[in-house]
Design an enzyme around this catalytic site. Structure first.
Site, PDB file in Angstrom:
ATOM      1  CD  GLU A 279       2.689   5.388  -5.475  1.00 46.20           C
ATOM      2  OE1 GLU A 279       1.983   5.463  -4.024  1.00 46.20           O
ATOM      3  OE2 GLU A 279       3.462   4.654  -5.341  1.00 46.20           O
TER       4      GLU A 279
ATOM      5  CD  GLU B   9       6.749  -5.509  -1.802  1.00 39.50           C
ATOM      6  OE1 GLU B   9       6.895  -4.995  -2.551  1.00 39.50           O
ATOM      7  OE2 GLU B   9       7.233  -7.003  -2.291  1.00 39.50           O
TER       8      GLU B   9
ATOM      9  N   GLY C  96       2.164   2.259   5.419  1.00 40.07           N
ATOM     10  CA  GLY C  96       3.555   1.643   5.424  1.00 40.07           C
ATOM     11  C   GLY C  96       4.044   1.847   6.830  1.00 40.07           C
TER      12      GLY C  96
ATOM     13  N   GLY D  92       0.803  -1.217  -0.140  1.00 40.25           N
ATOM     14  CA  GLY D  92      -0.147  -0.083  -0.104  1.00 40.25           C
ATOM     15  C   GLY D  92       0.890   1.417  -0.097  1.00 40.25           C
ATOM     16  CB  SER D  93       0.266   5.083   1.178  1.00 43.39           C
ATOM     17  OG  SER D  93      -0.557   4.733   2.273  1.00 43.39           O
ATOM     18  CB  THR D  94       5.144   5.559   1.399  1.00 46.80           C
ATOM     19  OG1 THR D  94       6.000   5.043   0.410  1.00 46.80           O
ATOM     20  CG2 THR D  94       6.272   5.993   2.940  1.00 46.80           C
TER      21      THR D  94
HETATM   22  P1  NAP Z   1      -3.191   1.950   1.303  1.00 48.51           P
HETATM   23  O1  NAP Z   1      -4.012   3.372   1.422  1.00 48.51           O
HETATM   24  O2  NAP Z   1      -1.987   2.138   2.043  1.00 48.51           O
HETATM   25  O3  NAP Z   1      -4.126   1.248   1.761  1.00 48.51           O
HETATM   26  C1  NAP Z   1      -3.233  -0.554   1.644  1.00 48.51           C
HETATM   27  C2  NAP Z   1      -4.488  -1.019   2.821  1.00 48.51           C
HETATM   28  O4  NAP Z   1      -3.881  -1.056   3.795  1.00 48.51           O
HETATM   29  C3  NAP Z   1      -5.710  -1.402   2.885  1.00 48.51           C
HETATM   30  O5  NAP Z   1      -5.923  -2.508   2.831  1.00 48.51           O
HETATM   31  C4  NAP Z   1      -6.348  -0.064   3.602  1.00 48.51           C
HETATM   32  O6  NAP Z   1      -7.377  -0.014   4.091  1.00 48.51           O
HETATM   33  C5  NAP Z   1      -5.128  -0.356   4.674  1.00 48.51           C
HETATM   34  N1  NAP Z   1      -5.275   0.933   5.663  1.00 48.51           N
HETATM   35  C6  NAP Z   1      -5.723   1.900   5.349  1.00 48.51           C
HETATM   36  N2  NAP Z   1      -5.404   2.982   6.456  1.00 48.51           N
HETATM   37  C7  NAP Z   1      -4.558   2.283   6.855  1.00 48.51           C
HETATM   38  C8  NAP Z   1      -4.925   2.310   8.883  1.00 48.51           C
HETATM   39  N3  NAP Z   1      -4.313   3.194   8.889  1.00 48.51           N
HETATM   40  N4  NAP Z   1      -4.372   1.411   9.200  1.00 48.51           N
HETATM   41  C9  NAP Z   1      -4.208  -0.025   8.651  1.00 48.51           C
HETATM   42  N5  NAP Z   1      -4.347  -0.233   7.546  1.00 48.51           N
HETATM   43  C10 NAP Z   1      -5.287   0.755   7.250  1.00 48.51           C
HETATM   44  O7  NAP Z   1      -3.173   2.341  -0.535  1.00 48.51           O
HETATM   45  P2  NAP Z   1      -4.286   2.555  -1.310  1.00 48.51           P
HETATM   46  O8  NAP Z   1      -4.439   3.034  -1.595  1.00 48.51           O
HETATM   47  O9  NAP Z   1      -4.997   1.026  -0.835  1.00 48.51           O
HETATM   48  O10 NAP Z   1      -2.924   1.454  -2.787  1.00 48.51           O
HETATM   49  C11 NAP Z   1      -2.960   2.585  -2.981  1.00 48.51           C
HETATM   50  C12 NAP Z   1      -1.053   2.750  -3.189  1.00 48.51           C
HETATM   51  O11 NAP Z   1      -0.723   0.936  -2.757  1.00 48.51           O
HETATM   52  C13 NAP Z   1       0.458   3.643  -3.384  1.00 48.51           C
HETATM   53  O12 NAP Z   1       1.350   3.793  -2.745  1.00 48.51           O
HETATM   54  C14 NAP Z   1       0.591   2.306  -4.427  1.00 48.51           C
HETATM   55  O13 NAP Z   1       2.378   3.158  -4.693  1.00 48.51           O
HETATM   56  C15 NAP Z   1       0.953   0.931  -3.397  1.00 48.51           C
HETATM   57  N6  NAP Z   1       1.092   0.022  -4.032  1.00 48.51           N
HETATM   58  C16 NAP Z   1       2.298  -0.923  -3.565  1.00 48.51           C
HETATM   59  C17 NAP Z   1       2.217  -2.008  -4.478  1.00 48.51           C
HETATM   60  C18 NAP Z   1       3.756  -2.078  -3.888  1.00 48.51           C
HETATM   61  O14 NAP Z   1       4.662  -3.414  -4.487  1.00 48.51           O
HETATM   62  N7  NAP Z   1       5.062  -1.619  -3.318  1.00 48.51           N
HETATM   63  C19 NAP Z   1       1.770  -2.407  -5.390  1.00 48.51           C
HETATM   64  C20 NAP Z   1       0.299  -2.212  -5.323  1.00 48.51           C
HETATM   65  C21 NAP Z   1       0.428  -0.667  -4.902  1.00 48.51           C
HETATM   66  P3  NAP Z   1      -8.644   0.055   3.571  1.00 48.51           P
HETATM   67  O15 NAP Z   1      -8.632   0.196   1.948  1.00 48.51           O
HETATM   68  O16 NAP Z   1     -10.054   0.805   4.035  1.00 48.51           O
HETATM   69  O17 NAP Z   1      -8.204   1.625   2.767  1.00 48.51           O
END
Ligand code: NAP
Ligand code: MG
Length: 496
Positions: A399, A265, A247, A242-244
């Site tokens: 990003e 990741e 993370g 997910g996002s940095t």
């Molecule tokens: P995200 O907002 O960071 O969410 C990722 C996961 O974390 C979701 O299941 C999310 O739940 C959960 N989450 C959100 N806030 C949280 C918190 N406070 N505590 C615990 N868990 C929490 O990312 P996204 O918007 O879904 O995806 C986009 C990001 O993922 C981008 O930054 C992208 O670069 C990254 N990504 C990285 C890779 C890699 O392999 N490096 C691959 C794909 C995507 P919710 O759904 O409820 O928000």
């Protein structure tokens, strides 16, 4: 002759799994709460899905721990786990159309890619780790003759996977396949935008014979279900994509709870360097366009910064613009569509906000920049290209996670490397040249987990994937993924 599938008709027949999957059973959230799962294809509600919170996570952890301790899976012979996972892969393949349709409806990607890229890769991932289980040997250390030291790998126990929505089932499979193969129990929290394929996959896992409690899915929000997993005292590891920003939350959760393993990741801002001596500038233009417009740019390795050598700038940008025409947004359920919608309204607004920032910041909008297909009720953005971007502009540093390309010009190799590395991220970097020495020397200087030479999308399940810098640490894919789901035990025996 194969009959073309009427995907819209198939969609009408789908039955969605909308409850949490815990201990081998579908169940409502303990407090009965649900959230609306909306399709970005047309903005309509698909299902009301169980919104898991602390109590549900606690139930899932108890089920996972009990299954781990019972040993039906964790102590099973490697070849038994292999056979069950192979069956799981077969079932995913058998239901490929249904799973692809769930991905398309839930997050808006074109059905052709959902099936041929996402679901295909999920099958390959599960098969690959199934095959690996009974082919990995442990080690004997080179001790003196009066001793024997064995270095063995053991599963961690309860592994939680928290994943994003851009490749919903594939990002999950990169975690659950090696984690299960190694003998762990898994709890998966899909993104709130895309829970449907994970819930169906859990059912298929059970059908394949994965024992109850070994594979659980807790749909819900990050701040509730995700945080509860991150802070749980009896979860042994978090595998996060997910996002940095989020993370970093998981590092904090771990430090404030039980010091669980965390692997991350996270985001990316891939530089794609096109040198004037590239052998095939047409191929480079195809790579540049697909590298940013595939999946509407909602890809962590999207090559969002195009670095072009000054002498070929005008001609090359023109070629990329022509290639972008192949990505006109269309109905995701039409097999001819190459670009679908953004995952939701929030993501649409975020990306449109960055397009505004690009314009205000002084970059030259040379293609697109608009929301399109509003009549559909969904959230579509056309391929967008900015030129005359400086690397310190917001659109070159943050990003965007959308179909927005920033074009930056460079004079020589040193400047290209400097710009490429001038980012907090380090997930991937790409370069195009016909000069072998230059290709290798530049690749060594790029601070990224993957360097693609003369392509923007290299790498199957057999190579590791992960980031440098704030793109995270730990690797998905390849045998190296087992490092995240196993711990090493030394058993030292005195023989004399
Ligand atoms: P995200 O907002 O960071 O969410 C990722 C996961 O974390 C979701 O299941 C999310 O739940 C959960 N989450 C959100 N806030 C949280 C918190 N406070 N505590 C615990 N868990 C929490 O990312 P996204 O918007 O879904 O995806 C986009 C990001 O993922 C981008 O930054 C992208 O670069 C990254 N990504 C990285 C890779 C890699 O392999 N490096 C691959 C794909 C995507 P919710 O759904 O409820 O928000
Ligand atoms: Mg959705």
């Amino acid at each position: 002759m194969a009959v073309a599938i009427d995907w819209r008709a198939e969609a009408g027949k789908l039955a969605f799994r909308d409850k949490a999957f815990i201990g081998g059973k579908f169940m409502d959230a303990a407090d009965g709460k649900t959230f609306e799962c909306t399709s970005p294809v047309d903005g309509k509600v698909l299902a009301k899905v169980a919104a898991c919170d602390k109590e549900d996570v606690d139930r899932a952890v108890k089920a996972a721990r009990a299954a781990f301790n019972a040993g039906k899976w964790s102590d099973a012979a490697p070849k038994a786990r292999k056979r069950t996972l192979q069956k799981f892969a077969d079932l995913i393949a058998k239901h490929a159309d249904e799973l692809a349709l769930l991905e398309t409806l839930d997050m808006g990607k074109p059905i052709t890619f959902a099936k041929n890229v996402d679901v295909n890769a999920v099958v390959e991932t599960v098969r690959w780790y199934a095959e690996a289980v009974d082919k990995i040997y442990d080690e004997i250390a080179p001790t003196p003759k009066d001793s024997l030291a064995m270095i063995t790998r053991e599963p961690l126990g309860v592994v939680a996977a928290v994943v994003p929505w851009n490749f919903p089932l594939l990002m999950a499979a990169w975690k659950f396949a090696p984690a299960l193969a190694a003998g762990n129990s898994v709890i998966l929290k899909p993104a709130e935008q895309s829970p449907l394929s994970a819930l169906r996959a859990a059912e298929l896992a059970a059908e394949a014979g994965i024992p109850e409690g070994v594979f659980n899915v807790v749909p819900g929000f990050g701040e509730t279900a995700g945080q509860a997993l991150g802070r749980h005292m009896d979860v042994d590891a978090i595998a996060f994509t997910g996002s940095t920003e989020v993370g970093k939350f998981f590092l904090r959760y771990s430090g404030e709870s039980n010091m669980k393993y965390v692997s991350l990741e996270c985001g990316g801002k891939t530089p794609n360097i096109v040198f004037a001596d590239s052998a095939n500038l047409d191929a480079a233009a195809v790579g540049a366009a697909s590298g940013i417009f595939f999946n509407s740019g909602q890809v962590c390795v999207a090559s969002s910064r195009l670095l072009v050598e000054e002498t070929i700038h005008d001609a090359f940008v023109e070629k990329v613009k022509q290639m972008a025409a192949g990505f006109t947004p269309g109905d995701p359920l039409d097999p001819k569509t190459m670009m679908g919608s953004m995952v939701d309204k929030g993501q649409l607004d975020r990306v449109m906000g960055y397009i505004e920032k690009g314009k205000k910041g002084g970059a030259a909008l040379t293609l697109g920049g608009n929301q399109v297909r509003q009549n559909s009720g969904g959230y579509y953005i056309e391929p967008t290209i900015f030129d005359k971007v400086a690397n310190d502009m917001t659109i070159a540093q943050e990003e965007i996670f959308g179909p927005v390309l920033s074009t930056i010009t460079f004079k020589d190799t040193d400047e290209a490397v400097k710009i490429a590395n001038d980012t907090i991220y380090g997930l991937q970097a790409c370069l195009w040249t016909n000069n072998l020495t230059k290709a290798h020397s530049v690749a060594r200087r790029l601070r990224a987990g993957t360097v693609n030479i003369n392509n923007t999308d290299g790498g199957g399940i057999e190579v590791p994937f992960g980031g440098y810098k704030q793109s995270g640490f730990g690797r998905d894919k390849s045998l190296h993924a087992f490092d995240k789901y196993t711990q090493l035990k030394t058993t030292y025996i005195k023989l004399g």
